[in-house]
Write a protein that holds these residues in place. Structure first.
Motif, mmCIF file in Angstrom:
data_model
loop_
_atom_site.group_PDB
_atom_site.id
_atom_site.type_symbol
_atom_site.label_atom_id
_atom_site.label_comp_id
_atom_site.label_asym_id
_atom_site.label_seq_id
_atom_site.Cartn_x
_atom_site.Cartn_y
_atom_site.Cartn_z
ATOM 1 N N ARG A 65 -28.581 -0.524 10.198
ATOM 2 C CA ARG A 65 -27.612 -0.452 9.107
ATOM 3 C C ARG A 65 -26.518 -1.476 9.415
ATOM 4 N NH1 ARG A 65 -28.163 2.858 4.635
ATOM 5 N NH2 ARG A 65 -25.992 3.452 4.734
ATOM 6 N N GLY A 66 -26.588 -2.624 8.776
ATOM 7 C CA GLY A 66 -25.634 -3.692 9.077
ATOM 8 C C GLY A 66 -25.876 -4.200 10.483
ATOM 9 N N SER A 67 -24.838 -4.167 11.314
ATOM 10 C CA SER A 67 -24.983 -4.612 12.703
ATOM 11 C C SER A 67 -25.327 -3.448 13.635
ATOM 12 C CB SER A 67 -23.693 -5.278 13.181
ATOM 13 O OG SER A 67 -22.645 -4.328 13.237
ATOM 14 N N HIS A 68 -25.445 -2.247 13.099
ATOM 15 C CA HIS A 68 -25.728 -1.065 13.908
ATOM 16 C C HIS A 68 -27.234 -0.859 14.041
ATOM 17 C CE1 HIS A 68 -21.580 0.710 13.898
ATOM 18 N NE2 HIS A 68 -21.472 -0.222 12.976
ATOM 19 N N HIS A 69 -27.700 -0.819 15.266
ATOM 20 C CA HIS A 69 -29.095 -0.529 15.569
ATOM 21 C C HIS A 69 -29.119 0.902 16.094
ATOM 22 C CE1 HIS A 69 -30.651 -4.786 15.493
ATOM 23 N NE2 HIS A 69 -29.342 -4.946 15.403
ATOM 24 N N ILE A 70 -29.766 1.778 15.352
ATOM 25 C CA ILE A 70 -29.740 3.202 15.666
ATOM 26 C C ILE A 70 -31.115 3.591 16.208
ATOM 27 C CG2 ILE A 70 -29.362 5.509 14.719
ATOM 28 C CD1 ILE A 70 -27.727 3.875 12.476
ATOM 29 N N TYR A 71 -31.122 4.180 17.407
ATOM 30 C CA TYR A 71 -32.362 4.533 18.092
ATOM 31 C C TYR A 71 -32.444 6.043 18.263
ATOM 32 C CZ TYR A 71 -32.980 -0.357 19.165
ATOM 33 O OH TYR A 71 -33.160 -1.703 19.055
ATOM 34 N N ALA A 72 -33.617 6.581 17.951
ATOM 35 C CA ALA A 72 -33.890 8.001 18.136
ATOM 36 C C ALA A 72 -35.309 8.151 18.666
ATOM 37 C CB ALA A 72 -33.733 8.743 16.819
ATOM 38 N N LYS A 73 -35.532 9.247 19.376
ATOM 39 C CA LYS A 73 -36.857 9.513 19.928
ATOM 40 C C LYS A 73 -37.100 11.012 19.907
ATOM 41 C CE LYS A 73 -39.712 8.891 24.005
ATOM 42 N NZ LYS A 73 -39.856 8.276 25.308
ATOM 43 N N GLU A 74 -38.325 11.372 19.573
ATOM 44 C CA GLU A 74 -38.731 12.776 19.608
ATOM 45 C C GLU A 74 -38.537 13.317 21.020
ATOM 46 O OE1 GLU A 74 -40.754 15.983 17.500
ATOM 47 O OE2 GLU A 74 -40.650 13.942 16.752
ATOM 48 N N GLY A 75 -37.877 14.452 21.137
ATOM 49 C CA GLY A 75 -37.640 15.059 22.438
ATOM 50 C C GLY A 75 -36.332 14.637 23.087
ATOM 51 N N VAL A 76 -35.629 13.685 22.483
ATOM 52 C CA VAL A 76 -34.321 13.239 22.991
ATOM 53 C C VAL A 76 -33.289 13.641 21.954
ATOM 54 C CG1 VAL A 76 -32.908 11.246 23.648
ATOM 55 C CG2 VAL A 76 -35.330 11.303 24.249
ATOM 56 N N GLU A 77 -32.353 14.524 22.344
ATOM 57 C CA GLU A 77 -31.411 15.024 21.348
ATOM 58 C C GLU A 77 -30.302 14.028 21.004
ATOM 59 O OE1 GLU A 77 -28.234 17.908 23.436
ATOM 60 O OE2 GLU A 77 -30.307 18.608 23.623
ATOM 61 N N GLU A 78 -30.007 13.104 21.903
ATOM 62 C CA GLU A 78 -28.985 12.095 21.623
ATOM 63 C C GLU A 78 -29.550 10.999 20.729
ATOM 64 O OE1 GLU A 78 -28.090 13.821 25.672
ATOM 65 O OE2 GLU A 78 -29.851 12.981 24.729
ATOM 66 N N ILE A 79 -28.672 10.410 19.933
ATOM 67 C CA ILE A 79 -29.002 9.245 19.120
ATOM 68 C C ILE A 79 -28.166 8.083 19.650
ATOM 69 C CG2 ILE A 79 -28.849 8.224 16.824
ATOM 70 C CD1 ILE A 79 -29.332 11.021 15.687
ATOM 71 N N LEU A 80 -28.812 6.954 19.883
ATOM 72 C CA LEU A 80 -28.105 5.767 20.376
ATOM 73 C C LEU A 80 -27.736 4.869 19.208
ATOM 74 C CD1 LEU A 80 -30.406 4.991 23.396
ATOM 75 C CD2 LEU A 80 -28.003 5.642 23.534
ATOM 76 N N ASN A 81 -26.488 4.505 19.115
ATOM 77 C CA ASN A 81 -25.987 3.614 18.075
ATOM 78 C C ASN A 81 -25.449 2.375 18.783
ATOM 79 O OD1 ASN A 81 -24.809 2.359 15.921
ATOM 80 N ND2 ASN A 81 -23.500 4.069 15.345
#
Length: 112
Positions: A65-81
């Protein structure tokens, strides 16, 4: 090199050999990057695209989203932005990635 010379007339085999060489190269690069991140001594010297590639290879899904790269993974509760700072990753975001790698024991990382 011998494999490439042997398969000179077979395009499929040449392509397979190239993919094999490229995979082994990037696996070595990812291993070095993972080691660099886990050591934590050079968080300001991690290239953003390399950090993104490492997360992808660890199984994270990316959306942008714009310059934000958002990472998520099944089994990982945190989201990396993540956002780049020029061509580099921001040091505090490298630390966030390190903490998640250690918490979930990804990429052969162990927590002492």
């Amino acid at each position: 090199m011998r494999l490439l010379r042997f398969a000179r007339n077979d395009n499929v085999t040449i392509l397979s050999a190239f993919v094999l060489v490229a995979k082994s190269y990037y696996m070595g690069v990812d291993d070095k990057l993972l080691d660099k991140i886990l050591r934590g001594t050079s968080d300001a010297n991690i290239r953003f695209v390399e950090l993104c590639r490492l997360l992808y290879n660890l199984g994270f899904k990316e959306r942008i989203r714009g310059s934000h790269h958002i990472y998520a993974k099944e089994g990982v509760e945190e989201i990396l932005n993540l956002q780049p700072k020029g061509a580099m990753a921001k040091p505090y975001q490298v630390k966030q990635v390190r903490n998640i790698i250690l918490k979930y024991k990804m990429g052969g990382a162990t927590c002492d």
